[in-house]
Design a protein around this motif. Sequence first.
Motif, mmCIF file in Angstrom:
data_model
loop_
_atom_site.group_PDB
_atom_site.id
_atom_site.type_symbol
_atom_site.label_atom_id
_atom_site.label_comp_id
_atom_site.label_asym_id
_atom_site.label_seq_id
_atom_site.Cartn_x
_atom_site.Cartn_y
_atom_site.Cartn_z
ATOM 1 N N LYS A 76 -18.198 92.882 1.842
ATOM 2 C CA LYS A 76 -19.433 93.499 1.339
ATOM 3 C C LYS A 76 -19.403 95.011 1.532
ATOM 4 O O LYS A 76 -18.803 95.525 2.466
ATOM 5 C CB LYS A 76 -20.651 92.894 2.050
ATOM 6 C CG LYS A 76 -20.751 91.390 1.891
ATOM 7 C CD LYS A 76 -20.916 90.963 0.441
ATOM 8 C CE LYS A 76 -20.818 89.435 0.311
ATOM 9 N NZ LYS A 76 -20.631 89.002 -1.079
ATOM 10 N N MET A 101 -19.186 92.412 7.573
ATOM 11 C CA MET A 101 -19.018 91.584 6.379
ATOM 12 C C MET A 101 -17.930 92.244 5.538
ATOM 13 O O MET A 101 -18.203 93.117 4.720
ATOM 14 C CB MET A 101 -20.328 91.499 5.604
ATOM 15 C CG MET A 101 -21.477 90.924 6.424
ATOM 16 S SD MET A 101 -22.898 90.462 5.417
ATOM 17 C CE MET A 101 -23.560 92.076 4.990
ATOM 18 N N GLY A 106 -25.248 94.975 2.393
ATOM 19 C CA GLY A 106 -23.921 94.620 1.889
ATOM 20 C C GLY A 106 -23.873 94.631 0.370
ATOM 21 O O GLY A 106 -22.845 94.357 -0.222
ATOM 22 N N TYR A 122 -19.349 77.891 -0.335
ATOM 23 C CA TYR A 122 -18.534 79.019 0.127
ATOM 24 C C TYR A 122 -17.215 79.125 -0.607
ATOM 25 O O TYR A 122 -16.435 80.034 -0.348
ATOM 26 C CB TYR A 122 -18.344 78.982 1.651
ATOM 27 C CG TYR A 122 -17.879 77.664 2.213
ATOM 28 C CD1 TYR A 122 -18.795 76.664 2.508
ATOM 29 C CD2 TYR A 122 -16.540 77.427 2.444
ATOM 30 C CE1 TYR A 122 -18.363 75.443 3.015
ATOM 31 C CE2 TYR A 122 -16.110 76.212 2.957
ATOM 32 C CZ TYR A 122 -17.037 75.226 3.236
ATOM 33 O OH TYR A 122 -16.616 74.028 3.718
ATOM 34 N N ALA A 154 -15.253 84.683 0.545
ATOM 35 C CA ALA A 154 -14.622 85.285 1.716
ATOM 36 C C ALA A 154 -13.468 84.417 2.218
ATOM 37 O O ALA A 154 -12.499 84.916 2.767
ATOM 38 C CB ALA A 154 -15.649 85.502 2.816
ATOM 39 N N ARG A 162 -16.734 99.246 4.370
ATOM 40 C CA ARG A 162 -17.291 97.898 4.252
ATOM 41 C C ARG A 162 -18.436 97.762 5.259
ATOM 42 O O ARG A 162 -18.647 98.646 6.089
ATOM 43 C CB ARG A 162 -16.210 96.874 4.528
ATOM 44 C CG ARG A 162 -15.729 96.884 5.973
ATOM 45 C CD ARG A 162 -14.525 95.976 6.152
ATOM 46 N NE ARG A 162 -14.489 95.406 7.490
ATOM 47 C CZ ARG A 162 -13.464 94.707 7.966
ATOM 48 N NH1 ARG A 162 -12.407 94.499 7.218
ATOM 49 N NH2 ARG A 162 -13.496 94.204 9.179
#
Lengths: 329, 623
Positions: B359, B356, B602, B67, B57, B349
Amino acid sequence: MNEVVSPAALKPADYATDQEVRWCPGCGDYAILKAVKSVLADIGAKRENTVFVSGIGCSSRFPYYIDTYGFHTIHGRAPAFATGMLLANPDLDVWIVTGDGDGLSIGGNHLLHILRRNVNCQILLFNNETYGLTKGQYSPTSRLATRSPSSPGGSVDSPLDPAGFALGCGARFVARGVDTQVKQLIEILKAAYHHPGAAFVEIFQNCIVFNEDVFDDFVARDAVAEHQIQLENGEPLVFGEDGSKGIGFDPEALDLVTVDDPANALTHRTDNRNLAAALARMALPDFPMATGILYDNPGPIFDTGSGVKTSDERSLKDVMRAGFTWSVD
Amino acid sequence: MNTLIRDNTRAARKAVETVVVRLAGDSGDGIQVIGGQLGLASALSENDLETFPDFPAEVRAPVGTTYGVSAYQIHFGGRRIKTIGDEADMLVALNPAALKTNLETLKRGGIVLVDAGTFAQRNIERAGYTTSPLDDGTLDDYQVMAPDISKLTQESVADLSLGKKDSLRCKNFWALGFVYWMFGRDRAPTKQWLEQKFAAKPDIAKANIAALDGGHTYGEAVEASGETAFSVQKLEMAPGLYRSVSGSEALAWGLAAAAELSGRDLVFASYPITPASPILHTLARLKDIGVKTFQAEDEIAAICAAIGVAYAGGLGVTSSSGPGIALKLEAMGLAVAAELPLVIVNTQRAGPSTGMPTKTEQSDLNQALFGRHGESPIPVLAAHSPSDCFETAIEAARIALTHMTPVMLLSDGFIANASGPWALPDLDAIPRIETKHHTEPEGFHPYLRDPETLARAWAVPGTPGCEHRIGGIEKDFASGHISYDPENHQKMTDVRAEKVERVARLIPPLEPDQGEASGDFAIVGWGSTYGPISRAVTNIRAKGHKVSHIHLRHLKPFAPNQAELLAGYRNILVAEMNAGQLVRLLRAEGCTNAEGLNKVTGRPFKVSEVEDAILARLETGHE
Ligand code: SF4
């Protein structure tokens, strides 16, 4: 794109629709409507090629009264609709009609962007310093301490100057007209029409129901001479009875001053952005209100595309076949 | 050479029907690039496939963090591939963080290939482990291969006098070479691709090729066990010219095709938002073929510009994701009142709010159907796979243009990013979209209607004699002028609704995607749940159960025979990635036996989740 055709073709009355005009009797909008029709006739606007686009508010009823194409849209968004129309057909002559609430409050963002993009259209902002259609609440141009149904103790937010806003957004044509000063208004509207790119015209408009005579301190017959300066390109910036005063430059303050000797007055140049911004800032009581064309300096116009393919080299088929493909027999 | 090796080792290779490989590494490791190459190599090995990129992300996360992990999942093999696979058969993890965040996707007993060279204590801790997962039992349930890929890559490219940093950058291709060896993929197209890609830097191309070969050679050397070399079954694909396509690309091209089919300019007005932006990016590159894109100042301006396009006679399209669509709703009401053609694409989404963004979810169905003020029905369609986005986009434009109405096209984050092979359609064989502008001044008013479709007359600026004014204020049915007449408002509301209902006349009858046209049990889905439902139903039917799969493309109006079809099943299960939006609607429409299978994580449904849900119901006396 603003095409010139035989001016003898149509008269102002030919631009009138069969719709009954629903503004309050005595509203300044009538005079503006009349001026616009007369301009359309003068410039020989083709009815079928002209579109009036508006948002919501008293001013936004305007398209119903002009016999061209018209789209009465939603609150504040007229600039976005207009941009879309020009993307689809760059040859259209598009006029946006908005007000101080529609254009500067709910639609402020769109006004900002149509100006900085310099989309080829005319934007007429009727400033009456109030929300007329919703019955008189104070607007973003209402002066501090304006009493209204939503500000019974007086408004507490500082007003916005539409012309200064437009210049700040990068507008290349900025003018101020007055509903009752028809001759000047017609000249401004014609210049706006002939300006390539976005032309922004603020029109002081009298709302006789909720804000009667709010501009009287500079538009009333006995106030014009002392409190209004009507700009003319190439002419000295003088005002007052017999042109006895002028607008000069104070090098220390880097700003304008009123001068008692007209010989010390600056000359108005509509291609000077700094001068335009300073003229827009002038406010009563220290200065006269500047009306007329503050700035007219064409620049690069938003490219809406030609409406046709830019090359014959590729087709959609080629696009889909580009890159890695494989065949199964 | 490759063929030779494959022939030599064929005896030792374990035959498999399909394989799921998940590639993971740091954002800077080039995971997406090798994922794309593995996909193409698999297509060329006569496999069907589906792929899904799983980006971090964050735009640029620090190296080695969990991450900052980028992943790519690919499912390929010798049968129709409909999903990206529930679990991975093999995981490639190029650093500890990639292992940490992706191990749960690997099935028990699956193969994990890690770069042992990256498992220094500092990296291990940065990934959130305290001890090395390579020797603390974490990987006991898996087949672990832990060569020092970093070192082996440097050795492979040693002849090329690259610096250490540039050498290490090739380790993704080393890993890919190893994977190619495992699954018998041909390296030649990837080498070709590298040579083209790095035409200006031949050393880099050579180094990556050397790394690819290095990984492959390493595979041959450790091949002794025979446990890690596979022969993947092939699938005979229908003849045609194929390419790999993502949902976003297919949707963008579908819109461009609709413009050609209708002889109009496409103007696509949009504002950047995850995961919808790739449609804008794809179309922005098509200026030379007459596509115009407009990146508006906000979501509202985007839809308003698209409506302005429609007013002036173009094909106006706007696109966003849930929160952005919410901003456009007021303008949609105007498009309903002004009766202008417009396509609105929602790449859904996980919401609400920012939710999210990367997702997937199907939770904007209610918004699409009911999310406007006033009585303002619009047709709603949903695409069910990446390549299906092409056809659905054309159909959305066709409905909009022929019925003079805004149309909502639903996609989602999964379909948008997933990709698979696509047999390129013959554009010339697609029926044209026939719509004419009204040009006859005699008797004209803007709300004249086609008696068949109820579409209003579309006279565009530039047409002499048809000048008219429209807007959001209610219009008189008979003259098109402003009207506040009570009876007229009733009539106009009814006619707008009827116009949308008449779209059903264009919709072919709904048939089960699999299974009988009536019976004990049907599972109903819409949009991107197609893959998992379809595979689950195939599996269950193979076990001898009579279960049907019905998939809805048309959500407003429904296919004309839908109620009748659904009434033929004793039990109906509606699977959707939301809290039960379609199932409630179906129940309200009289399908009272419909039950929901809902998931809002998600993530798409797994085949096994759908299968288990069906089996559980079959067992508990539904039969
Ligand atoms: S309310 Fe004011 S601005 Fe509106 S029509 Fe009446 S006078 Fe004009």
